[in-house]
Design a protein around this motif. Sequence first.
Motif, PDB file in Angstrom:
ATOM      1  N   MET A 166     -71.929 -32.453  59.518  1.00 10.21           N
ATOM      2  CA  MET A 166     -72.314 -31.314  60.550  1.00 10.21           C
ATOM      3  C   MET A 166     -73.577 -30.771  60.251  1.00 10.21           C
ATOM      4  SD  MET A 166     -69.546 -28.183  61.483  1.00 10.21           S
ATOM      5  CE  MET A 166     -68.130 -29.203  61.831  1.00 10.21           C
ATOM      6  N   GLY A 167     -74.119 -30.010  61.316  1.00 11.59           N
ATOM      7  CA  GLY A 167     -75.330 -29.601  61.217  1.00 11.59           C
ATOM      8  C   GLY A 167     -75.522 -28.042  61.081  1.00 11.59           C
ATOM      9  N   LEU A 168     -76.593 -27.462  61.129  1.00 17.21           N
ATOM     10  CA  LEU A 168     -76.746 -26.105  60.808  1.00 17.21           C
ATOM     11  C   LEU A 168     -75.794 -25.247  61.793  1.00 17.21           C
ATOM     12  CD1 LEU A 168     -78.708 -24.144  59.294  1.00 17.21           C
ATOM     13  CD2 LEU A 168     -80.046 -24.359  61.714  1.00 17.21           C
ATOM     14  N   GLU A 169     -75.121 -24.352  61.109  1.00 13.98           N
ATOM     15  CA  GLU A 169     -74.138 -23.463  62.008  1.00 13.98           C
ATOM     16  C   GLU A 169     -74.655 -21.935  61.848  1.00 13.98           C
ATOM     17  OE1 GLU A 169     -69.951 -24.352  61.493  1.00 13.98           O
ATOM     18  OE2 GLU A 169     -70.562 -25.471  59.726  1.00 13.98           O
ATOM     19  N   LEU A 170     -74.662 -21.331  62.881  1.00 13.68           N
ATOM     20  CA  LEU A 170     -75.171 -19.988  62.810  1.00 13.68           C
ATOM     21  C   LEU A 170     -73.762 -18.942  63.174  1.00 13.68           C
ATOM     22  CD1 LEU A 170     -78.677 -19.985  64.361  1.00 13.68           C
ATOM     23  CD2 LEU A 170     -78.176 -19.744  61.743  1.00 13.68           C
ATOM     24  N   TYR A 171     -73.523 -18.109  62.405  1.00 13.28           N
ATOM     25  CA  TYR A 171     -72.533 -17.096  62.625  1.00 13.28           C
ATOM     26  C   TYR A 171     -72.999 -15.785  63.310  1.00 13.28           C
ATOM     27  CZ  TYR A 171     -69.441 -20.490  60.346  1.00 13.28           C
ATOM     28  OH  TYR A 171     -68.694 -21.534  59.924  1.00 13.28           O
ATOM     29  N   LEU A 172     -72.785 -15.688  64.437  1.00 14.67           N
ATOM     30  CA  LEU A 172     -73.658 -14.588  65.130  1.00 14.67           C
ATOM     31  C   LEU A 172     -72.641 -13.607  66.155  1.00 14.67           C
ATOM     32  CD1 LEU A 172     -76.596 -16.628  66.475  1.00 14.67           C
ATOM     33  CD2 LEU A 172     -76.424 -14.947  64.316  1.00 14.67           C
ATOM     34  N   ASP A 173     -73.289 -12.420  66.214  1.00  9.93           N
ATOM     35  CA  ASP A 173     -72.715 -11.697  67.480  1.00  9.93           C
ATOM     36  C   ASP A 173     -74.015 -11.287  68.156  1.00  9.93           C
ATOM     37  OD1 ASP A 173     -71.588  -9.784  69.268  1.00  9.93           O
ATOM     38  OD2 ASP A 173     -70.110  -9.175  67.882  1.00  9.93           O
ATOM     39  N   LEU A 174     -74.083 -11.474  69.276  1.00  7.20           N
ATOM     40  CA  LEU A 174     -75.365 -11.219  70.143  1.00  7.20           C
ATOM     41  C   LEU A 174     -75.588  -9.861  70.415  1.00  7.20           C
ATOM     42  CD1 LEU A 174     -76.155 -14.475  71.978  1.00  7.20           C
ATOM     43  CD2 LEU A 174     -77.102 -13.829  69.957  1.00  7.20           C
ATOM     44  N   LEU A 175     -74.481  -8.940  70.159  1.00  2.76           N
ATOM     45  CA  LEU A 175     -74.571  -7.521  70.284  1.00  2.76           C
ATOM     46  C   LEU A 175     -75.216  -7.058  69.153  1.00  2.76           C
ATOM     47  CD1 LEU A 175     -70.934  -6.658  71.609  1.00  2.76           C
ATOM     48  CD2 LEU A 175     -73.043  -6.809  72.985  1.00  2.76           C
ATOM     49  N   SER A 176     -75.544  -7.685  67.973  1.00  3.20           N
ATOM     50  CA  SER A 176     -76.299  -7.161  66.693  1.00  3.20           C
ATOM     51  C   SER A 176     -77.778  -7.488  66.893  1.00  3.20           C
ATOM     52  CB  SER A 176     -75.530  -7.805  65.667  1.00  3.20           C
ATOM     53  OG  SER A 176     -76.414  -7.783  64.399  1.00  3.20           O
ATOM     54  N   GLN A 177     -78.647  -6.532  66.675  1.00  2.00           N
ATOM     55  CA  GLN A 177     -80.078  -6.799  66.844  1.00  2.00           C
ATOM     56  C   GLN A 177     -80.378  -8.027  65.622  1.00  2.00           C
ATOM     57  OE1 GLN A 177     -82.614  -5.939  64.539  1.00  2.00           O
ATOM     58  NE2 GLN A 177     -83.979  -7.082  65.749  1.00  2.00           N
ATOM     59  N   PRO A 178     -80.026  -7.699  64.546  1.00  2.00           N
ATOM     60  CA  PRO A 178     -80.382  -8.972  63.523  1.00  2.00           C
ATOM     61  C   PRO A 178     -79.898 -10.347  64.174  1.00  2.00           C
ATOM     62  CG  PRO A 178     -79.574  -6.972  62.333  1.00  2.00           C
ATOM     63  CD  PRO A 178     -79.425  -6.818  63.974  1.00  2.00           C
ATOM     64  N   CYS A 179     -78.570 -10.311  64.896  1.00  2.00           N
ATOM     65  CA  CYS A 179     -78.170 -11.622  65.007  1.00  2.00           C
ATOM     66  C   CYS A 179     -79.022 -12.219  66.290  1.00  2.00           C
ATOM     67  CB  CYS A 179     -76.719 -11.493  65.493  1.00  2.00           C
ATOM     68  SG  CYS A 179     -75.548 -11.432  64.354  1.00  2.00           S
ATOM     69  N   ARG A 180     -79.406 -11.393  67.013  1.00  3.73           N
ATOM     70  CA  ARG A 180     -80.461 -11.771  68.229  1.00  3.73           C
ATOM     71  C   ARG A 180     -81.675 -12.358  67.743  1.00  3.73           C
ATOM     72  NH1 ARG A 180     -78.435  -6.863  70.539  1.00  3.73           N
ATOM     73  NH2 ARG A 180     -80.406  -5.868  70.261  1.00  3.73           N
ATOM     74  N   ALA A 181     -81.996 -11.582  66.690  1.00  7.04           N
ATOM     75  CA  ALA A 181     -83.551 -12.175  66.278  1.00  7.04           C
ATOM     76  C   ALA A 181     -83.476 -13.528  65.603  1.00  7.04           C
ATOM     77  CB  ALA A 181     -83.958 -10.944  65.130  1.00  7.04           C
ATOM     78  N   ILE A 182     -82.421 -13.785  65.073  1.00  4.79           N
ATOM     79  CA  ILE A 182     -81.917 -15.102  64.506  1.00  4.79           C
ATOM     80  C   ILE A 182     -81.939 -16.161  65.742  1.00  4.79           C
ATOM     81  CG2 ILE A 182     -80.382 -16.491  63.119  1.00  4.79           C
ATOM     82  CD1 ILE A 182     -81.945 -14.601  61.282  1.00  4.79           C
ATOM     83  N   TYR A 183     -81.125 -15.640  66.724  1.00  4.90           N
ATOM     84  CA  TYR A 183     -80.656 -16.762  67.902  1.00  4.90           C
ATOM     85  C   TYR A 183     -82.303 -16.949  68.392  1.00  4.90           C
ATOM     86  CZ  TYR A 183     -78.852 -18.071  72.317  1.00  4.90           C
ATOM     87  OH  TYR A 183     -78.517 -18.701  73.232  1.00  4.90           O
ATOM     88  N   ILE A 184     -82.896 -15.885  68.721  1.00  5.53           N
ATOM     89  CA  ILE A 184     -84.315 -16.189  69.586  1.00  5.53           C
ATOM     90  C   ILE A 184     -85.236 -16.896  68.902  1.00  5.53           C
ATOM     91  CG2 ILE A 184     -86.251 -14.947  70.464  1.00  5.53           C
ATOM     92  CD1 ILE A 184     -84.317 -12.454  71.292  1.00  5.53           C
ATOM     93  N   PHE A 185     -85.168 -16.785  67.457  1.00 10.64           N
ATOM     94  CA  PHE A 185     -86.127 -17.642  66.562  1.00 10.64           C
ATOM     95  C   PHE A 185     -85.703 -19.123  66.515  1.00 10.64           C
ATOM     96  CE2 PHE A 185     -87.238 -19.675  62.720  1.00 10.64           C
ATOM     97  CZ  PHE A 185     -88.554 -19.246  62.568  1.00 10.64           C
ATOM     98  N   ALA A 186     -84.424 -19.173  66.401  1.00 11.36           N
ATOM     99  CA  ALA A 186     -84.153 -20.700  66.652  1.00 11.36           C
ATOM    100  C   ALA A 186     -84.377 -21.295  67.897  1.00 11.36           C
ATOM    101  CB  ALA A 186     -82.509 -20.652  66.117  1.00 11.36           C
ATOM    102  N   LYS A 187     -83.844 -20.534  69.100  1.00 13.54           N
ATOM    103  CA  LYS A 187     -84.162 -21.239  70.239  1.00 13.54           C
ATOM    104  C   LYS A 187     -85.723 -21.478  70.582  1.00 13.54           C
ATOM    105  CE  LYS A 187     -80.216 -21.475  72.360  1.00 13.54           C
ATOM    106  NZ  LYS A 187     -79.848 -22.662  73.009  1.00 13.54           N
ATOM    107  N   LYS A 188     -86.518 -20.470  70.088  1.00 12.25           N
ATOM    108  CA  LYS A 188     -87.894 -20.522  70.476  1.00 12.25           C
ATOM    109  C   LYS A 188     -88.402 -21.797  69.844  1.00 12.25           C
ATOM    110  CE  LYS A 188     -92.194 -17.886  70.244  1.00 12.25           C
ATOM    111  NZ  LYS A 188     -93.042 -19.122  69.849  1.00 12.25           N
ATOM    112  N   ASN A 189     -88.013 -21.913  68.292  1.00  7.76           N
ATOM    113  CA  ASN A 189     -88.835 -23.083  67.506  1.00  7.76           C
ATOM    114  C   ASN A 189     -88.039 -24.112  67.694  1.00  7.76           C
ATOM    115  OD1 ASN A 189     -91.136 -21.570  65.976  1.00  7.76           O
ATOM    116  ND2 ASN A 189     -89.328 -20.272  65.959  1.00  7.76           N
ATOM    117  N   ARG A 190     -86.940 -24.414  68.641  1.00 10.13           N
ATOM    118  CA  ARG A 190     -86.214 -25.598  68.957  1.00 10.13           C
ATOM    119  C   ARG A 190     -85.523 -26.067  67.552  1.00 10.13           C
ATOM    120  NH1 ARG A 190     -91.165 -26.675  71.979  1.00 10.13           N
ATOM    121  NH2 ARG A 190     -90.730 -26.343  74.137  1.00 10.13           N
ATOM    122  N   ILE A 191     -84.932 -25.147  66.842  1.00 14.54           N
ATOM    123  CA  ILE A 191     -84.264 -25.489  65.763  1.00 14.54           C
ATOM    124  C   ILE A 191     -82.643 -25.643  66.186  1.00 14.54           C
ATOM    125  CG2 ILE A 191     -83.202 -24.739  63.507  1.00 14.54           C
ATOM    126  CD1 ILE A 191     -85.569 -22.969  63.435  1.00 14.54           C
TER     127      ILE A 191
END
Length: 105
Positions: free
Chosen positions: A1-26
Amino acid sequence: MGLELYLDLLSQPCRAIYIFAKKNRIPFEMRTVELLKGQHLSDAFAQVNPLKKVPALKDGDFTLAESLWVLAAKSLKVDPSWLHGAGVWRQQWERISSGRPMRSS
């Protein structure tokens, strides 16, 4: 299994992680943890993160549970030279988070 991110997009730190991963195509699998429903307090989530906080990153047997270090780990996957600046960034963050004033460089 690959990288798993446990997030709630209502949380600002979670959104930062999510945006970073998407922008950098991780590539990652998103595991939604709904804070308003208390899912982060469950015994099942405690197996992922004993601190019972999001965001959390799981890569095989390796788990990170602090948002800043999750970003740092993901930054290294994007650009291994990032480690050189990580020490300076960490020192600045520690000054901010400890309540001590930062000195200008």
